[in-house]
Design a protein around this motif. Structure first.
Motif, short mmCIF file in Angstrom:
data_model
loop_
_atom_site.label_atom_id
_atom_site.label_comp_id
_atom_site.label_asym_id
_atom_site.label_seq_id
_atom_site.Cartn_x
_atom_site.Cartn_y
_atom_site.Cartn_z
N THR A 111 162.35 37.24 75.60
CA THR A 111 160.91 37.06 75.51
C THR A 111 160.22 37.82 76.63
OG1 THR A 111 161.29 34.83 74.68
CG2 THR A 111 159.07 35.31 75.45
N THR A 112 159.10 38.43 76.33
CA THR A 112 158.33 39.16 77.34
C THR A 112 156.86 38.82 77.20
OG1 THR A 112 159.93 40.98 77.25
CG2 THR A 112 157.80 41.47 78.26
N GLU A 113 156.22 38.56 78.33
CA GLU A 113 154.77 38.35 78.36
C GLU A 113 154.16 39.39 79.28
OE1 GLU A 113 152.95 34.24 78.31
OE2 GLU A 113 154.86 33.79 79.22
N ILE A 114 153.16 40.08 78.79
CA ILE A 114 152.43 41.05 79.61
C ILE A 114 151.02 40.50 79.76
CG2 ILE A 114 151.69 43.45 79.78
CD1 ILE A 114 154.23 42.74 77.15
N ILE A 115 150.61 40.27 81.00
CA ILE A 115 149.41 39.48 81.26
C ILE A 115 148.38 40.29 82.02
CG2 ILE A 115 148.55 37.33 82.25
CD1 ILE A 115 151.55 36.36 82.13
N GLY A 116 147.20 40.35 81.47
CA GLY A 116 146.10 41.06 82.12
C GLY A 116 144.85 40.19 82.13
N PRO A 117 143.81 40.68 82.75
CA PRO A 117 142.59 39.87 82.87
C PRO A 117 141.86 39.65 81.55
CG PRO A 117 142.25 42.06 83.81
CD PRO A 117 143.71 41.95 83.49
N GLU A 118 142.12 40.47 80.56
CA GLU A 118 141.44 40.30 79.28
C GLU A 118 142.30 39.56 78.26
OE1 GLU A 118 138.32 41.40 78.96
OE2 GLU A 118 138.37 42.22 80.99
N LYS B 290 146.72 38.39 77.08
CA LYS B 290 148.14 38.64 77.28
C LYS B 290 148.80 38.93 75.95
CE LYS B 290 150.23 34.04 77.05
NZ LYS B 290 151.13 33.05 77.63
N LEU B 291 149.90 39.64 76.02
CA LEU B 291 150.71 39.94 74.84
C LEU B 291 152.07 39.30 75.05
CD1 LEU B 291 149.60 43.64 74.75
CD2 LEU B 291 149.15 41.99 72.93
N VAL B 292 152.53 38.62 74.04
CA VAL B 292 153.83 37.97 74.10
C VAL B 292 154.71 38.58 73.03
CG1 VAL B 292 155.04 35.77 74.03
CG2 VAL B 292 152.66 35.85 74.77
N VAL B 293 155.88 39.02 73.41
CA VAL B 293 156.84 39.51 72.42
C VAL B 293 157.95 38.47 72.29
CG1 VAL B 293 158.43 41.34 71.77
CG2 VAL B 293 156.30 41.91 72.97
N ILE C 62 149.21 37.63 70.40
CA ILE C 62 148.06 38.22 71.12
C ILE C 62 147.19 37.08 71.61
CG2 ILE C 62 146.07 39.77 70.92
CD1 ILE C 62 147.62 40.66 68.18
N PHE C 63 147.02 36.99 72.91
CA PHE C 63 146.17 35.96 73.49
C PHE C 63 144.93 36.64 74.06
CE2 PHE C 63 148.93 32.09 74.00
CZ PHE C 63 150.01 32.57 73.31
#
Lengths: 350, 350, 350, 350
Positions: free
Chosen positions: A252-259, A261-264, B275-276
């Motif tokens: 599992t991967t989460e990429i988190i930004g201020p607008e 996040k994307l979770v794979v 997508i969050f």
């Protein structure tokens, strides 16, 4: 006349080598598997049945393989300890190379492959981080690149294998480079992808447990481990790797930004079946990484062939594969020492 | 020498025909696409680029195609109105046939294909209900067969297409046989699979709406419809079909028994990306059936080839394809008349 | 005659104090809210409308509150800086105390509350870690206790707040004790619960980013942070805390053992509504912790009243609340220094 | 002084009556439970312990209950067969009435309650369709009303109970009015809510199975049933009701329009715990409707009290409760006869 295909050989016919060979044979329209190398008689026997009928020549000598008439490329899928040597030999013989990950568990040796590649800019040399070819990761990357979540500053990524009651990975510990080199190297590659290839690691720190196999301690290894990677410029990634998932593979991967996040793969699943019974509602999970990433492995050899034939750029550079191992090794060192490992802005360990 | 492959032709190179041709060419190790038929100059042009270089001969005359030297099998993927005629011709020419669904929108004409097949028991004749080859449906079937949920007595199944703002399906309504024939025929096939091929329909009833395209009424069609199918022996299935899904393709099936239930595609999803963002947590859906079932279409041609070459039994009989259309037609009739359609135990409409 | 109820006062009528007061008034059958304390005229005005009609006496002097005739217990929900002092005063006045978390952002001060409680074993003194009263966490705890997942060795836990464009937490940084004290203290309490109250911390290390508010650096704080906690005996927990969730509140915990894992809130959701539109299929998330944990706050005051009235044991001891802050502080220190913080087996920092 | 509260009585102290009484007592700030009625000595005993201490007077005579001094309202939660009579008596005695669903299993008798209510416009008379008070259904309704999905034209709704191995519902079949009256009446109420109270039913048709309890046939009932409801103007709803869910309660509703769809409870869940073990990843489901809708039942009595005290409009009219039973009865009739039941535009059965 059908378009020209890439004349490729497969080195190594172990579990993953067999899969690669069959993918090249049956699922890669632009590749022609012309040869395979294995020193193992049992694997040769398998090849007699599965490859030879399709015109594949089997070699028990790697140099002989490289001399196969018309050979253009080699997929190196032998044991990790010979990846680098075989890759370099192939490069020096003028062959394109797709090498299974990792190039080596030693960052210096990894670098030697990258150096050989640099001397041969006419060749395509790629380390097979298969997740880069997975449709879900690519979709996430495309969305992140489009700015959907703003500039990502935090990544969580885990590579968690289904528990193997035979403990086969204990024997593997001697050569695997440890759990960070074997498992998390994928996550590190993804982090370098999403944060950008120019990201400079500032420090790493790791901790682990030997919940299942105390004998792992002798190898400086763990069956569960977590780590933090700091990058210059203020980005942070954190990792979990495990050999202990009861339900199945969970990468599992989460990429988190201020607008956003994307979770794979936030909900790991074997397929689209839901099972409702007296215990509740459940889904099954993939039993192993190939069940999860089979399509990516097929895509990988196809795009590699395309890059070789058409001179297209590969989706990732070889230097990143060196960097991923360098970070993984530092994490593994931290796991053993308990100390934070720091890097200067020049990339050297402090 | 490589194992013998099935010498197959593809009739029709429309949207789905192109996909089939490419699958046969590149993703079906045991098939060799030797010929294709299309009367359409634009499709011929496409074939010149995509098929001819691989040695595929293009025919604009179907009989000429059948006379292609060495031809063993035909995949019929033309418009529905000629499916039956071309299938029968191929059977009579001694070719194995894989025909896109439905054989016809008319049950009698469907039956004529089944009759032709009966006269040629040496040939493999299959109607391509692709969901039978989907790994998730197969897993569910295997679990149901093992008794996991007891004897199923209720099935819910829906085939719901993403809304098409161009309303292309309105033009299609004249020849599609209506929404039950075009969409629900898949669900009916699944119901006959899970309930058993010997299930005897007792009655059907249907209702629908024209929420989007009032002009569908002229064709006795609807853009959303629901139906109930009763079987002798006390089993019931209920259906929903739609052209109006805003988010994407949603084909869901629930098989319900006293010990539990199995759900296939209860959470439609394009891939494994979550997508969050400010609107919440979301996933995307497949845009169309091929995005959902691509793998099943590949598996379908592979298993068909295997059955033809090795004399293996096909995973489904041709008579079921007739029955599915018969039920779909009855639902479509009920949609128009508002009346329940009843069947005797001999299978005839009362 | 109705069973006797606990005569309780609420100290502090800020955002959370108001909620507590209303819960005590309307949703806690065994409590009677008899008094409230606030020095703030605006809050007094609110109390005139919402509390006074129900017979609640409002005090602007805390000592006067404690002298309220018949008062048995105080819920301390003032600003964190006075939690400890007011709790100790209440204990010394012979009142049961339920204090909002944390007792203090300083571990020594926390300990002084625990010490006061120790001197008054006849009183119930509890720090309100509301998640202990959440039905999902309790279900997970019950399952873990029953051995469902074996002995857990890894915990992942995160407390992630919805992004607040006003950046109110920046002003709060001066007194919050930092993101680990404010957010992760909940996760640490959960970790001590699931790993067992006798778990001894061995080391902590943390990293963070200031993705949104560079001014946080001046406070030694971050808007995103990760940390690792090692325990003696080989268990590891890892944390993520954030002020930057675009979609909403996401407080997730995974408890991982060799037989399986338990996940609490793996799919954060506001309610049971799924929204399918052109962007895909989505759910909304809770906007803040109270939307997620409202039920737990109600349960908390009910169980506290029950413990006071019936002499039952509280679900958690006060010493754990000291320990949680001690670990949170060490993480916050590590965040600033970049150094690992180590503890001896005697519990002291090395 | 505390605001005036509604002086209410609870008629019936069976399973649901007990819950209502306790909710009125402890979770409804604006209600005061002053009396309860039950002819059952066992229930009286329960009341002695649980209600009498709070000042509740227990009556074994319903007329005596109505004469309780100061009584303003009655919550009727007795067996269905006396709902209507007791409601009418209460209305005629000048009491507000909240009656458990259904008013009766006979539509004419239902209408007699509505008629009584019409004669007393100063009284609040409501049938307790609890789902109208559920936060998720309300959120969906609010989103639908805002136009999020366009004008909905299709609704799918199911009420599916966990399997009860004791088969208690078989005995209940004699008085329940059948599965459509008992279960689907909730779905029908929701359909009338989302399609609008002025929706006119055009036809209904139903089918069912007796998968578990053949003896149900004697009552004209089924343990699984499906139905279609057509409305004038082109809207369609379809239903599934079941007593056979192995995993737990599954009450799901989809409201579908051209711009999207809203799903309530698409993923039934007991709480937020995910369990990963050798069988996969699972969640548990609610065991029964009260586990799912407890909060709605509390909200229901609170809003009823508010409407009575403040003269606010009730969230739904009593005539809809008549209409829901009328449709449910028609479905039940269709289940038995196998015939479609049609209605004229004047609302009468054709």
């Amino acid at each position: 006349m059908a378009p020209r295909t890439l004349q490729i050989a497969c080195a190594g016919l172990g579990r993953m080598g067999k899969r690669h060979a069959l993918n090249l044979l049956h699922r890669s329209p632009r590749s022609t598997l012309v040869a395979a190398f294995t020193p193992d008689p049992v694997e040769v026997e398998w090849a007699e049945t599965n490859l030879v009928p399709y015109g594949v020549t089997i070699y028990s000598d790697y140099d002989a393989l490289l001399a196969h008439p018309g050979l253009e490329a080699v997929l190196v899928s032998t044991i990790t300890t010979v990846h680098a040597e075989q890759s370099i030999k192939a490069i020096e013989a003028g062959k394109h190379v797709l090498c299974e990950k990792p190039l080596s568990t030693d960052a210096e040796i990894c670098q030697s492959v990258a150096d050989a590649a640099t001397l041969h800019p006419e060749l395509k040399v790629m380390c097979g981080f298969s997740r880069r070819f997975d449709t879900s990761y690519r979709d996430a990357y495309s969305k992140a690149s489009s700015g959907l979540i703003g500039t990502p500053s935090i990544i969580r990524s885990q590579t968690c294998d289904k528990i193997d009651p035979t403990g086969a990975f204990v024997n593997f510990a001697a050569t695997s480079g440890g759990i960070f080199c074997d498992c998390s190297v994928h996550d590190i590659d993804l982090i370098l992808w999403f944060f950008g290839a120019s990201s400079k690691v500032k420090s790493v720190v790791a901790s682990g447990t030997v919940s299942l196999h105390p004998e792992l301690k002798a190898y400086g290894d763990a069956d569960n481990a977590v780590g933090i990677i700091e990058f210059y410029g203020g980005r942070v990634a954190y990792l979990y790797c495990s050999r202990m998932m009861a339900a199945g593979q969970e990468d599992t991967t989460e990429i988190i930004g201020p607008e956003g996040k994307l979770v794979v793969n936030g909900q790991a699943q074997k397929n689209l079946v839901g099972i409702f019974d007296r215990t509740g509602a459940r889904r099954e999970l993939p039993a192993h990484y190939y069940e999860r990433f089979e399509g990516a492995f097929v895509e990988e050899v196809n795009e590699f062939a395309e890059a070789c034939l058409d001179g297209k750029e590969l989706p990732m550079g070889i230097q990143g594969a060196v960097e991923a191992v360098r970070i993984a090794r530092a994490l593994q060192d931290s796991l053993v020492s308990g100390e934070k490992v720091r890097f200067g802005e020049d990339g050297r360990r402090v």
